[in-house]
Design an enzyme around this catalytic site. Structure first.
Site, PDB file in Angstrom:
ATOM      1  N   SER A 276       0.858  -1.184   0.000  1.00  0.00           N
ATOM      2  CA  SER A 276       0.000   0.000   0.000  1.00  0.00           C
ATOM      3  C   SER A 276       0.890   1.229   0.000  1.00  0.00           C
ATOM      4  CB  SER A 276      -0.871  -0.019   1.247  1.00  0.00           C
ATOM      5  OG  SER A 276      -1.268   1.288   1.593  1.00  0.00           O
ATOM      6  N   LYS A 282       0.501  -3.300   4.968  1.00  0.00           N
ATOM      7  CA  LYS A 282      -0.363  -4.026   4.039  1.00  0.00           C
ATOM      8  C   LYS A 282       0.399  -4.889   3.042  1.00  0.00           C
ATOM      9  CE  LYS A 282      -4.183  -3.646   3.182  1.00  0.00           C
ATOM     10  NZ  LYS A 282      -5.363  -2.905   2.791  1.00  0.00           N
ATOM     11  N   GLU A 289      -7.110 -10.235  -7.176  1.00  0.00           N
ATOM     12  CA  GLU A 289      -8.212  -9.276  -7.320  1.00  0.00           C
ATOM     13  C   GLU A 289      -8.377  -8.832  -8.766  1.00  0.00           C
ATOM     14  OE1 GLU A 289      -8.372  -6.267  -3.782  1.00  0.00           O
ATOM     15  OE2 GLU A 289      -6.318  -6.951  -4.004  1.00  0.00           O
TER      16      GLU A 289
END
Ligand code: ARG
Length: 461
Positions: A276, A282, A289
Site C-alpha cells: 500500500s 499491508k 483481485e
C-alpha cells in the site's frame, strides 16, 4: 485511388476513412492473411487459373511482405482500411499489376473469415496449453499439502472438513471442462471458408479441398453464405473464455479470503502481492483481485459480439468488423490471467496449523457424529435432532465437539459408544469419505494420479 475506385466519382471523406478502418487492430492478422493468400495462390496455379511463374512471383512478393511487416517496415494507413488491402497494395507496388491477380476468385469476405479461423485455431491451442499450466500448479500445491485439512464451506459457513488438496482439485476439474470446451471450439474453427467469394461462391474452377489441405483445415464450409456470415466459432471462444474466467474468479476469491487475517489459511508469495502507498503493514492480493476484476471485460466482450451479430441479415455486414477487438482483448486477457496465476498458485504457502485450528474449533464433525448413530440403527432424521441438541448444549457450555466426553454424549443418546469420540478426529472425518470423488486421502491421491495424464494431454495439445 481506392481499390474500388472505378465506381466512385469522389474521394472518401477523411472522417469516413478513419471511422471505417480496421488496420489498427486487424494488423494482428497479417501472418494468417499472408499464409492464406499463399495457399490461395498455390491453388490458383494448380488449377491453371494462374501460371506457375505468376504464382511464384506473387508468393515471393508475399513472403517479402511478411518479413517487412515482422520488422515493422510497412507503414499502416487508415486510407488503406484493413490488413487485406495493405498486403495487396504492397504486393502491387512490388510486382506490378500481377499483384492484382491474387484477388481472383476471392473476396475480403471469405478472406477475413479465413484469417479469423486460422488465428483462432492457433490461439485455442495456446489457451489449452496455458490451462494445462495452471492445472499443473494446482496439482503441485495439492500434492505438497496432502496433510492439510480445512473446513469445507457451504453458504460460507463451516460445513464439513475437507482436504485442502480436495478443494484445490475441484478447480482442476473445472479447468478440465474449460480445456474440453476449447477443444470442441477448435473443431468448429477448423473449417475453411475460402471459395465462398463475396457470398455466392465463384465461377472459377477452384480446388477448395487443395487449399484446405495446404492450410491444414479438416473441413470446408458447405454453404458459401454461411461461410461468410458465420462468427459462431468466435462467439464460442468468447463464451468459453467467460466460463473460464468465472472459474478463475472463484479460485481468486478463495485465495483472497484464505489470505485475509480473518481466515489466515495461506500466504501468497511476496513476489505475487503488492503493498500500500500509505499503510506500511499491508500486503495486498492484487493479482487475484485483478483476475477477478478482468472477468468483467471478458463477459463484456462476449455480450458485445452476441449483440453485434443479433438479427444481422445474411451475409457479410460491416458490423461484423466489430468481432475483432473484443476477441483480441479476450485472448490477451485470459492468457495473461492463466500465465500469472500458475506461478502464484504454485508458490502459495499453506498454514496447516491454522486450518486445523479452524477445523477443531467448529462443529464440522457433527454430520459424522449423526452418521455414527445412524450406523447404530437410528433413523437419520432422529440422529440429526440428537446432534442438534448436543450442539446447543456445547454452545451453552462454551465447549467444542472435541471437548465433549462420552458421558456428555450419553445424555443425548445411549447409542453413543467410545467410537463416537474417535470419529470426531479430522483425519477420521476426512478419510471416512472414501468413495470415488470423496475427500479421503486415498481418493484424492487416486485422482491426483489420474490428473497427471489429463494434464499432460492438455500440455501437449
Ligand atoms: N475489414 C473487414 C472486416 O474486418 C474486412 C472485410 C471487408 N469486407 C467488406 N465487404 N467490406 O470485416
Amino acid at each position: 485511388m481506392k481499390l474500388w475506385g472505378g465506381r466512385f466519382g469522389k474521394n472518401t471523406d477523411k472522417l469516413v476513412e478513419d471511422f471505417t478502418a480496421s488496420i489498427n487492430f486487424d494488423c494482428r492478422l497479417f501472418e494468417e492473411d499472408i499464409t492464406g493468400s499463399i495457399a490461395h495462390c498455390r491453388m490458383l496455379a494448380k488449377t491453371g487459373i494462374l501460371t506457375s511463374e505468376e504464382s511464384e512471383k506473387i508468393i515471393n512478393g508475399l513472403e517479402e511482405i511478411t518479413e517487412e511487416i515482422r520488422q515493422g517496415k510497412l507503414e499502416f494507413k487508415a486510407e488503406l482500411e484493413d490488413i487485406h488491402m495493405h498486403v495487396e497494395k504492397r504486393l502491387t507496388e512490388k510486382i506490378g499489376p500481377l499483384g492484382g491477380k491474387l484477388h481472383t476468385a476471392r473476396s475480403r469476405n471469405d478472406q477475413v473469415s479465413l484469417d479469423m479461423h486460422l488465428y483462432l485455431k492457433k490461439e485455442i491451442i495456446k489457451t489449452v496449453r496455458l490451462i494445462a499450466g495452471l492445472q499443473k500448479s494446482l496439482m503441485v500445491l495439492a500434492k505438497n499439502n496432502m496433510e492439510a485439512i480445512m473446513p469445507g464451506y457451504t453458504h460460507l459457513q463451516r460445513a464439513q472438513p475437507v482436504l485442502f488438496s480436495h478443494h484445490l482439485m475441484a478447480y482442476f476439474s473445472m479447468l478440465e471442462r474449460d480445456a474440453q470446451r476449447f477443444k470442441e471450439n477448435y473443431k468448429r474453427s477448423d473449417i475453411m471458408p475460402l471459395g465462398a467469394g463475396a457470398l455466392a461462391g465463384t465461377s472459377f474452377p477452384l480446388d477448395r479441398e487443395y487449399t484446405a489441405e495446404l492450410l491444414g483445415f479438416g473441413n470446408i464450409y458447405e454453404n458459401s453464405m454461411d461461410a461468410v456470415s458465420d462468427r459462431d466459432f468466435v462467439l464460442e471462444y468468447l463464451s468459453n473464455s467467460s466460463i473460464l474466467m468465472l472459474h478463475l474468479s472463484r479460485l481468486c476469491e478463495d485465495i483472497i479470503l484464505w489470505s485475509s487475517s480473518e481466515f489466515d489459511f495461506i500466504e501468497i508469495d511476496d513476489a505475487f502481492c503488492t503493498g500500500s502507498s500509505i499503510m506500511p503493514q499491508k500486503k495486498n492480493p492484487d493479482v487475484a483481485e485483478l483476475v477477478r476484476g478482468k472477468t468483467g471485460r471478458v463477459y463484456g466482450n462476449f455480450f458485445s459480439l452476441l449483440t453485434v451479430m443479433k438479427s444481422l441479415p445474411l451475409t457479410y455486414n460491416k458490423d461484423m468488423q466489430e468481432d475483432k477487438e473484443g476477441v483480441f482483448d479476450t485472448i490477451d486477457t485470459i492468457q495473461d490471467c492463466l500465465e500469472v496465476m500458475a506461478p502464484m498458485i504454485e508458490k502459495i504457502s499453506v498454514k496447516e496449523d491454522k486450518m486445523r485450528k479452524a477445523v477443531e474449533e467448529d462443529f464440522s464433525a457433527a454430520t459424522d457424529l449423526a452418521d455414527h448413530l445412524v450406523k447404530k440403527g437410528m433413523p437419520f432424521r432422529q440422529a440429526h435432532k440428537v446432534i442438534g441438541e448436543l450442539v446447543v448444549f456445547c454452545l451453552n457450555q462454551g465447549k467444542l465437539l472435541k471437548d465433549v466426553s462420552l458421558e456428555d454424549l450419553k445424555q443425548f443418546s445411549l447409542s453413543f459408544d467410545a467410537q463416537a469420540l474417535q470419529c470426531l478426529k479430522p483425519e477420521k472425518v476426512v478419510d471416512s469419505r472414501n468413495i470415488r470423488g470423496g475427500t479421503s486421502r486415498e481418493q484424492v491421491e487416486k485422482f491426483l494420479k489420474r490428473a497427471v495424464e489429463i494434464q499432460k494431454g492438455n500440455e501437449k495439445y
